[in-house]
Design a protein around this motif. Structure first.
Motif, PDB file in Angstrom:
ATOM      1  N   HIS A   1       0.860  -1.177   0.000  1.00 16.93           N
ATOM      2  CA  HIS A   1       0.000   0.000   0.000  1.00 16.93           C
ATOM      3  C   HIS A   1       0.900   1.233   0.000  1.00 16.93           C
ATOM      4  N   ALA A   2       0.296   2.380  -0.250  1.00 17.97           N
ATOM      5  CA  ALA A   2       1.025   3.645  -0.127  1.00 17.97           C
ATOM      6  C   ALA A   2       0.139   4.662   0.569  1.00 17.97           C
ATOM      7  N   LEU A   3       0.768   5.586   1.269  1.00 20.14           N
ATOM      8  CA  LEU A   3       0.098   6.713   1.912  1.00 20.14           C
ATOM      9  C   LEU A   3       0.783   7.987   1.455  1.00 20.14           C
ATOM     10  N   LEU A   4       0.020   8.860   0.809  1.00 18.30           N
ATOM     11  CA  LEU A   4       0.532  10.138   0.352  1.00 18.30           C
ATOM     12  C   LEU A   4      -0.113  11.249   1.167  1.00 18.30           C
ATOM     13  N   LEU A   5       0.723  12.058   1.824  1.00 20.05           N
ATOM     14  CA  LEU A   5       0.266  13.208   2.606  1.00 20.05           C
ATOM     15  C   LEU A   5       0.799  14.457   1.918  1.00 20.05           C
ATOM     16  N   PRO A   6      -0.004  15.108   1.069  1.00 21.56           N
ATOM     17  CA  PRO A   6       0.518  16.205   0.251  1.00 21.56           C
ATOM     18  C   PRO A   6       0.790  17.495   1.008  1.00 21.56           C
ATOM     19  N   GLU A   7       0.317  17.578   2.265  1.00 21.70           N
ATOM     20  CA  GLU A   7       0.467  18.825   3.025  1.00 21.70           C
ATOM     21  C   GLU A   7       1.129  18.550   4.366  1.00 21.70           C
ATOM     22  N   ASP A   8       1.772  19.589   4.916  1.00 24.78           N
ATOM     23  CA  ASP A   8       2.350  19.483   6.261  1.00 24.78           C
ATOM     24  C   ASP A   8       1.275  19.466   7.346  1.00 24.78           C
ATOM     25  N   THR A   9       0.051  19.831   6.999  1.00 26.45           N
ATOM     26  CA  THR A   9      -1.007  19.992   7.995  1.00 26.45           C
ATOM     27  C   THR A   9      -1.651  18.679   8.421  1.00 26.45           C
ATOM     28  N   VAL A  10      -1.300  17.572   7.780  1.00 30.86           N
ATOM     29  CA  VAL A  10      -1.838  16.255   8.147  1.00 30.86           C
ATOM     30  C   VAL A  10      -0.677  15.300   8.374  1.00 30.86           C
TER      31      VAL A  10
ATOM     32  N   THR B   1       4.766  13.902   2.706  1.00 33.00           N
ATOM     33  CA  THR B   1       5.577  12.713   2.481  1.00 33.00           C
ATOM     34  C   THR B   1       4.789  11.701   1.656  1.00 33.00           C
ATOM     35  N   LEU B   2       5.547  10.758   1.089  1.00 30.46           N
ATOM     36  CA  LEU B   2       4.982   9.561   0.460  1.00 30.46           C
ATOM     37  C   LEU B   2       5.584   8.362   1.157  1.00 30.46           C
ATOM     38  N   THR B   3       4.720   7.441   1.605  1.00 34.14           N
ATOM     39  CA  THR B   3       5.182   6.275   2.344  1.00 34.14           C
ATOM     40  C   THR B   3       4.666   5.008   1.678  1.00 34.14           C
ATOM     41  N   PHE B   4       5.565   4.054   1.431  1.00 32.32           N
ATOM     42  CA  PHE B   4       5.179   2.730   0.960  1.00 32.32           C
ATOM     43  C   PHE B   4       5.128   1.786   2.157  1.00 32.32           C
ATOM     44  N   LEU B   5       4.047   1.016   2.242  1.00 33.22           N
ATOM     45  CA  LEU B   5       3.816   0.110   3.362  1.00 33.22           C
ATOM     46  C   LEU B   5       3.956  -1.332   2.886  1.00 33.22           C
ATOM     47  N   PRO B   6       4.472  -2.233   3.717  1.00 30.79           N
ATOM     48  CA  PRO B   6       4.658  -3.619   3.288  1.00 30.79           C
ATOM     49  C   PRO B   6       3.313  -4.310   3.063  1.00 30.79           C
ATOM     50  N   PRO B   7       3.298  -5.388   2.273  1.00 26.93           N
ATOM     51  CA  PRO B   7       2.041  -6.126   2.069  1.00 26.93           C
ATOM     52  C   PRO B   7       1.426  -6.546   3.401  1.00 26.93           C
ATOM     53  N   GLY B   8       0.111  -6.598   3.430  1.00 24.42           N
ATOM     54  CA  GLY B   8      -0.617  -6.931   4.651  1.00 24.42           C
ATOM     55  C   GLY B   8      -1.588  -5.822   4.999  1.00 24.42           C
ATOM     56  N   ALA B   9      -2.341  -6.043   6.062  1.00 22.50           N
ATOM     57  CA  ALA B   9      -3.310  -5.043   6.509  1.00 22.50           C
ATOM     58  C   ALA B   9      -2.589  -3.849   7.128  1.00 22.50           C
ATOM     59  N   ALA B  10      -3.234  -2.685   7.043  1.00 23.01           N
ATOM     60  CA  ALA B  10      -2.667  -1.470   7.637  1.00 23.01           C
ATOM     61  C   ALA B  10      -3.801  -0.624   8.196  1.00 23.01           C
TER      62      ALA B  10
ATOM     63  N   ARG C   1      -5.730  16.773   3.331  1.00 23.69           N
ATOM     64  CA  ARG C   1      -6.066  15.630   2.507  1.00 23.69           C
ATOM     65  C   ARG C   1      -5.055  14.514   2.698  1.00 23.69           C
ATOM     66  N   ALA C   2      -5.490  13.297   2.400  1.00 21.55           N
ATOM     67  CA  ALA C   2      -4.600  12.143   2.375  1.00 21.55           C
ATOM     68  C   ALA C   2      -5.040  11.233   1.237  1.00 21.55           C
ATOM     69  N   VAL C   3      -4.071  10.563   0.620  1.00 25.67           N
ATOM     70  CA  VAL C   3      -4.331   9.644  -0.478  1.00 25.67           C
ATOM     71  C   VAL C   3      -3.728   8.293  -0.121  1.00 25.67           C
ATOM     72  N   THR C   4      -4.508   7.226  -0.303  1.00 28.81           N
ATOM     73  CA  THR C   4      -3.993   5.876  -0.130  1.00 28.81           C
ATOM     74  C   THR C   4      -4.042   5.151  -1.468  1.00 28.81           C
ATOM     75  N   LEU C   5      -3.112   4.224  -1.654  1.00 31.07           N
ATOM     76  CA  LEU C   5      -3.035   3.446  -2.885  1.00 31.07           C
ATOM     77  C   LEU C   5      -2.861   1.976  -2.554  1.00 31.07           C
ATOM     78  N   GLY C   6      -3.468   1.137  -3.360  1.00 28.75           N
ATOM     79  CA  GLY C   6      -3.315  -0.314  -3.246  1.00 28.75           C
ATOM     80  C   GLY C   6      -3.706  -0.936  -4.568  1.00 28.75           C
ATOM     81  N   THR C   7      -3.531  -2.226  -4.701  1.00 21.77           N
ATOM     82  CA  THR C   7      -3.815  -2.867  -5.978  1.00 21.77           C
ATOM     83  C   THR C   7      -5.124  -3.643  -5.925  1.00 21.77           C
ATOM     84  N   THR C   8      -5.661  -3.891  -7.106  1.00 18.03           N
ATOM     85  CA  THR C   8      -6.914  -4.639  -7.208  1.00 18.03           C
ATOM     86  C   THR C   8      -6.701  -6.127  -6.988  1.00 18.03           C
TER      87      THR C   8
ATOM     88  N   ASP D   1       9.660  17.415  -0.321  1.00 16.45           N
ATOM     89  CA  ASP D   1      10.341  18.699  -0.528  1.00 16.45           C
ATOM     90  C   ASP D   1      11.699  18.460  -1.195  1.00 16.45           C
ATOM     91  N   VAL D   2      11.674  17.786  -2.334  1.00 14.26           N
ATOM     92  CA  VAL D   2      12.865  17.504  -3.127  1.00 14.26           C
ATOM     93  C   VAL D   2      12.647  18.106  -4.509  1.00 14.26           C
TER      94      VAL D   2
END
Length: 307
Positions: A81-90, A107-116, A125-132, A175-176
């Motif tokens: 999975h991934a967690l994208l936090l586009p702002e410093d406020t979250v 930040t952008l964070t990649f999480l290992p397979p499994g539940a989170a 705002r926050a964005v999560t990503l995972g596969t079908t 911030d790169v």
């Protein structure tokens, strides 16, 4: 592909490994998927926030409006999975694999397979990503019925090699600098690629659009700020009944558009203020990955020929 000479993507045709391009399948591409999040029912809602999910063939995108504190639980699947936090406020606290990790904003964070379980705190705002390949996650998508039958032309997801040193929580600051033109910041994991361009102010220069197409993968365009028009043109096939009219799809934040393979497309920021669009791909793009310096965490995630 049509890119301005100053755009680094103009070199993509010369960046290949000499192998022939994949044969293009016959038949017309599917319609584009457009999900304007505020106009469709959220998957979950509460005092602390609201969360929506939408999908393409291989990827599921979660979008959360955070008003105070809210939790997003992601089911176990075979991929990261991934967690994208586009702002410093979250910020967030993530519990996965029996470990608890605090994650700062922007930040952008990649999480290992499994539940989170992700606890979001702040306002933004926050964005999560995972596969079908996680059926439970795919079923949450508000447009799940659109993929009851697989869309044509899309290559099924085959994950790339595991990261160096194995799966773990990996966080990257946003911030790169990344690339200059286009102003991309590209990261990948084993199953998908995330491009977080720098924010743009004002409308895009209409003399420097970038119409292009992809033979065998979808492009996910997630608008998180401002207004865009996606210009879409379906190719003609030998069957006149399959032909589609051009679309000029007006999209406001927050919204997700999934652009099918073979469709000529370019995205035009039209808002007077900040316009910010994220690009997502699953599996990761090999052409971007072959360009030296484009993928900012390439040392952590090898390509298939490096695995």
């Amino acid at each position: 592909m049509v890119y301005h000479a100053s755009d680094a993507r103009a070199a993509l045709r010369q960046a290949g490994d000499g192998t022939p391009a994949p044969a293009r399948a016959t038949g017309q591409a599917a319609p584009a998927e457009y999900v304007p999040f505020p106009d469709v029912p959220p998957h979950s809602t509460g005092d602390g926030g609201r969360t929506w999910f939408a999908r393409g063939q291989n990827l599921v995108v979660g979008y959360t409006e955070v008003a105070d504190e809210t939790t997003v639980a992601l089911p176990a699947g075979p991929d990261e999975h991934a967690l994208l936090l586009p702002e410093d406020t979250v910020g967030a606290v993530v519990e996965t694999g029996g470990e608890r990790t605090e994650i700062a904003g922007h930040t952008l964070t990649f999480l290992p397979p499994g539940a989170a379980e992700i606890t979001l705190r702040g306002r933004g705002r926050a964005v999560t990503l995972g596969t079908t390949r996680c059926a439970e996650l795919a079923a949450r998508a508000v447009n799940a019925d659109s993929y009851a039958t697989a869309h044509p032309h899309v290559t099924p997801l085959t994950p790339w090699p595991e990261p160096v040193g194995g799966h773990r929580v990996r966080t990257y600051r946003l911030d790169v600098p990344g690339l200059e033109n286009p102003p991309f910041r590209i990261f990948r994991c084993s199953s998908f690629m995330v491009n977080v361009p720098h924010r743009r102010s004002g409308p895009r220069d209409t003399t420097r659009l970038s119409p292009h197409t992809h033979d065998d993968f979808e492009q996910f365009s997630l608008v998180i700020d401002g207004d865009y028009t996606h210009h879409l043109r379906w190719p003609w096939t030998t069957d006149l009944s399959e032909w589609r009219e051009d679309q000029h799809l007006t999209c406001q934040a927050p919204s997700l558009t999934v652009i099918p393979p073979t469709v000529v497309h370019t995205s035009q920021g039209t808002g007077a203020g900040v316009n910010h669009l994220l690009d997502l791909f699953s599996p990761p793009r090999a052409d971007f990955s072959r360009m030296p310096g484009w993928v900012l965490n390439a040392d952590d995630y090898p390509m298939p020929d490096q695995g």
